[in-house]
Each structure stands twice: as structure tokens, then as C-alpha cells.
Design an enzyme around this catalytic site. Structure first.
Site, PDB file in Angstrom:
ATOM      1  N   LEU A  13       0.816  -1.214   0.000  1.00 43.22           N
ATOM      2  CA  LEU A  13       0.000   0.000   0.000  1.00 43.22           C
ATOM      3  C   LEU A  13       0.849   1.262   0.000  1.00 43.22           C
ATOM      4  O   LEU A  13       0.416   2.313  -0.500  1.00 43.22           O
ATOM      5  CB  LEU A  13      -0.943   0.001   1.212  1.00 43.22           C
ATOM      6  CG  LEU A  13      -2.008  -1.102   1.228  1.00 43.22           C
ATOM      7  CD1 LEU A  13      -2.860  -0.991   2.486  1.00 43.22           C
ATOM      8  CD2 LEU A  13      -2.885  -1.049  -0.015  1.00 43.22           C
ATOM      9  N   HIS A  14       2.061   1.169   0.541  1.00 41.90           N
ATOM     10  CA  HIS A  14       2.894   2.378   0.600  1.00 41.90           C
ATOM     11  C   HIS A  14       3.381   2.824  -0.781  1.00 41.90           C
ATOM     12  O   HIS A  14       3.967   3.898  -0.910  1.00 41.90           O
ATOM     13  CB  HIS A  14       4.065   2.207   1.570  1.00 41.90           C
ATOM     14  CG  HIS A  14       5.077   1.183   1.185  1.00 41.90           C
ATOM     15  ND1 HIS A  14       6.013   0.709   2.083  1.00 41.90           N
ATOM     16  CD2 HIS A  14       5.337   0.525   0.016  1.00 41.90           C
ATOM     17  CE1 HIS A  14       6.798  -0.173   1.477  1.00 41.90           C
ATOM     18  NE2 HIS A  14       6.397  -0.296   0.242  1.00 41.90           N
ATOM     19  N   ASP A  15       3.136   2.011  -1.807  1.00 42.41           N
ATOM     20  CA  ASP A  15       3.528   2.404  -3.165  1.00 42.41           C
ATOM     21  C   ASP A  15       2.531   3.359  -3.810  1.00 42.41           C
ATOM     22  O   ASP A  15       2.829   3.915  -4.879  1.00 42.41           O
ATOM     23  CB  ASP A  15       3.649   1.160  -4.060  1.00 42.41           C
ATOM     24  CG  ASP A  15       4.836   0.287  -3.690  1.00 42.41           C
ATOM     25  OD1 ASP A  15       5.825   0.822  -3.161  1.00 42.41           O
ATOM     26  OD2 ASP A  15       4.765  -0.930  -3.915  1.00 42.41           O
TER      27      ASP A  15
END
Length: 347
Positions: free
Chosen positions: A249-251
Site C-alpha cells: 500500500l505504501h507504493d
């Protein structure tokens, strides 16, 4: 308060911090950690190490300088030889063991010139906006670059496998939330499927599915108990009793994260569980990894469009917008990441 000398030393450490990264890279490419690890005594003289190098004209003086730097950085030990007075041997440490080919060596991806190219443009992005740093350096987003350059995709994927291996070691040792899963667990954005394979190996009652983009999934090897499915995490996710999202998700920016979470929600039955394994920027959860978490946030700034590390509060807000409830932060699992659990409990 730090003295002038301490501040000056800190300044120099920041200015030439790349010496550590590229010194480690040289050691790994020379296979020095593996050479020492294979030694029965876990220690060798300069000449013994040189004899194991795969070269045609080994340079002893430069090799000694590299080894001595690794001693200063506590990657190696320098041990007085018992056989020859005044001679030393170089010994392995836990850090050195972590750099062997089977463990951290694939983190060389982080020093690859393509990956580091975007770092030179962070200031321009801050000043002018527009193209993100990696895009300024390479003329396209990193995901497009990987699709057009299979060799880099392989290197990047291997690096992500190495990072995931370290994370999953801690997750499988400390997190017991897989016990209660019955049926299908889908690892969304699971790369080559190594992580879901490890989960299924430990919890054979789980049916594992590795869900990944087509240009990644096509290279995934066969893994016992794991079915590979190709697709887009923002469009379709296979039906699942539980879903795993590891450092994926941090992408993405917040709007894209909500799309991914909404698709996870659709794929789950009533009572289904979502497991998020990611960095938590909450100050209370930083611990020994505090500066490293901020460093990874800068990595995302350099490489992605809108990607960033988040706090557990921010994860909760995004999960709530995607209709998840019964959200719980497990907290630190003895690595960079924490775990956030969420459930689909329709009212």
C-alpha cells in the site's frame, strides 16, 4: 548537547554515507560474507580470503582497506592470529551472516544505479512539482520501466523477495492471526509467491493464492499449496476468506489505496479478514528502526508517484473509508513493520 567535534563528525557521516552502502555492495559482490560463512572457524586471513576470490589479478592492499572499513562498521571482526604474532584474521559477525547470498545480498537492488537515479531530483520535485524524481531521471514511472526492462524487473523483484523474507521471518514468529483462517488466503501483490508459500507451509490448512500483475506473475515458480493468479489489484481480486497486503500500500497515493482496499472488501465474505503488514510511522512504534522508517519514506518519495509510509491512524482512516471495521493495530513485530487487522462485518 553534542560537542562541535561530534556535530562535525555527524556532518561528515551524512556527507559520505554512501561509502557504507557501496562498501557493503563491494563486499557482497566479492562474496566475502559467504566466504567467511563457509569457513569452519568463521575467520580467515587476508591472504585466505583473497585466495577464494574469483579474479585474475587480486589486489591485496585495496582488499585490506575494504575489510578494515567493514571492521569499523562492525560487519567484520579483526582478530589477533594465534599462529603468527602481529598478524590478524577477519571474522564473521551476525551482520556479516545477514549479508550472505541466501539472506540480505539481494538488497543490492537498493544501490542499483536505476533505483538511485531519482534521488538526484528530489529537490527539483519539491521546488517545481510535476514529474516525480524517478520519472525525471528515467522518463517514465518505475512500474512502466520494469515492464519495459525485464532485467531490472528481475533485480527489483529479487530485492523485494529479500526484504519480504526478513519481514516474514518476524511475522511468522510473532503473529498468530493465520491460525484462525479457514479456506483461501490471497496475497495481493505477492511477487513471485514466496511469502504466501511460507505461510501455507506453516499453516497447511490454508489454501494459498498469489495475486500479482501479469508481467510479474508470469515468472513465478510453482510453489506447493499456492495457486498463481494474474490481475490488477485495483480492479479484480479473487474471492478469498482472508487477504494479505504486505508492504504494497505504501507504493500508492491515498485515492489508489482506497481503490485497492475497496476491491479487497468486495473479494471477502462477511467476517473475512484483511491483514496489512507495513511500516507504521506512529512515533510510539518507531523504536530501533526510527531513522530507517524515515529513510524508506524518502525511498518512496524518490521512486513512486504519491507513495508514502503511513501511521496506523492513517491506515485506520483509509480502511474506514473502504467500509472495513473492527480495525486493530497489532504493533511492532520485531522488524521494520507492524500489522493492522481489519474485518468485513456488514451491518
Amino acid at each position: 548537547m553534542a560537542s562541535h567535534a561530534q556535530n562535525l563528525a555527524a556532518l561528515w557521516e551524512m556527507a559520505i554515507g554512501h561509502a557504507t552502502s557501496f562498501g557493503i555492495k563491494a563486499a557482497v559482490l566479492l562474496r566475502i560474507p559467504d566466504i567467511l560463512s563457509d569457513s569452519l572457524e568463521k575467520s580467515m586471513s587476508l591472504e585466505e580470503i583473497a585466495a577464494r576470490l574469483q579474479g585474475t589479478n587480486i589486489q591485496l592492499a585495496p582488499l585490506r582497506r575494504l575489510l578494515d572499513y567493514l571492521v569499523v562498521k562492525k560487519v567484520l571482526l579483526k582478530i589477533q592470529s594465534l599462529e603468527v604474532p602481529g598478524e590478524f584474521k577477519y571474522g564473521s559477525t551476525e551482520l556479516c551472516e545477514m549479508l550472505t547470498e541466501s539472506k540480505f545480498a539481494r538488497l543490492l537492488m537498493l544501490q542499483d544505479e536505476v533505483v538511485t537515479s531519482g534521488w538526484h531530483h528530489i529537490h527539483e520535485f519539491i521546488l517545481h512539482g510535476g514529474e516525480v524524481p524517478f520519472q525525471r531521471a528515467q522518463g517514465m514511472f518505475i512500474w512502466d520501466y520494469m515492464e519495459k526492462n525485464p532485467e531490472f524487473l528481475g533485480l527489483f523483484s529479487q530485492g523485494m523477495v529479500a526484504i519480504s523474507n526478513v519481514t516474514m521471518d518476524s511475522v511468522l514468529q510473532t503473529y498468530h492471526g493465520f491460525d484462525e483462517i479457514r479456506g483461501v488466503l490471497v496475497d495481493v501483490g505477492g511477487g513471485f509467491g514466496a511469502d504466501i508459500g511460507r505461510v501455507v507451509e506453516k499453516y497447511p490448512h490454508i489454501a494459498g493464492v498469489n495475486y500479482e500483475l501479469p508481467h510479474v506473475a508470469h515468472a513465478a515458480p510453482a510453489i506447493p499449496g499456492v495457486r498463481h493468479v494474474r490481475g490488477d489489484m485495483m480492479e479484480n481480486i479473487p474471492p478469498a476468506d482472508a487477504i494479505l497486503l504486505k508492504t504494497i500500500l505504501h507504493d500508492f497515493d491515498d485515492d489508489e489505496v482506497i481503490l485497492v482496499l475497496q476491491n479487497c472488501y468486495k473479494a471477502l465474505p462477511h467476517g473475512g479478514k484483511l491483514i496489512i503488514v507495513d511500516i507504521d510511522m506512529d512515533p510510539a512504534e518507531r523504536g530501533p528502526f526510527e531513522s530507517l522508517k524515515f529513510a524508506f519514506d524518502l525511498v518512496l518519495l524518490a521512486l513512486t508517484k504519491g507513495g508514502k509510509e503511513r501511521t496506523s491512524v492513517q491506515f485506520t482512516e483509509l480502511l474506514t473509508q473502504a467500509q472495513f471495521n473492527n480495525i486493530k493495530t497489532i504493533g511492532d513485530v520485531n522488524c521494520l513493520c507492524s500489522i493492522v487487522e481489519a474485518h468485513k462485518l456488514e451491518t
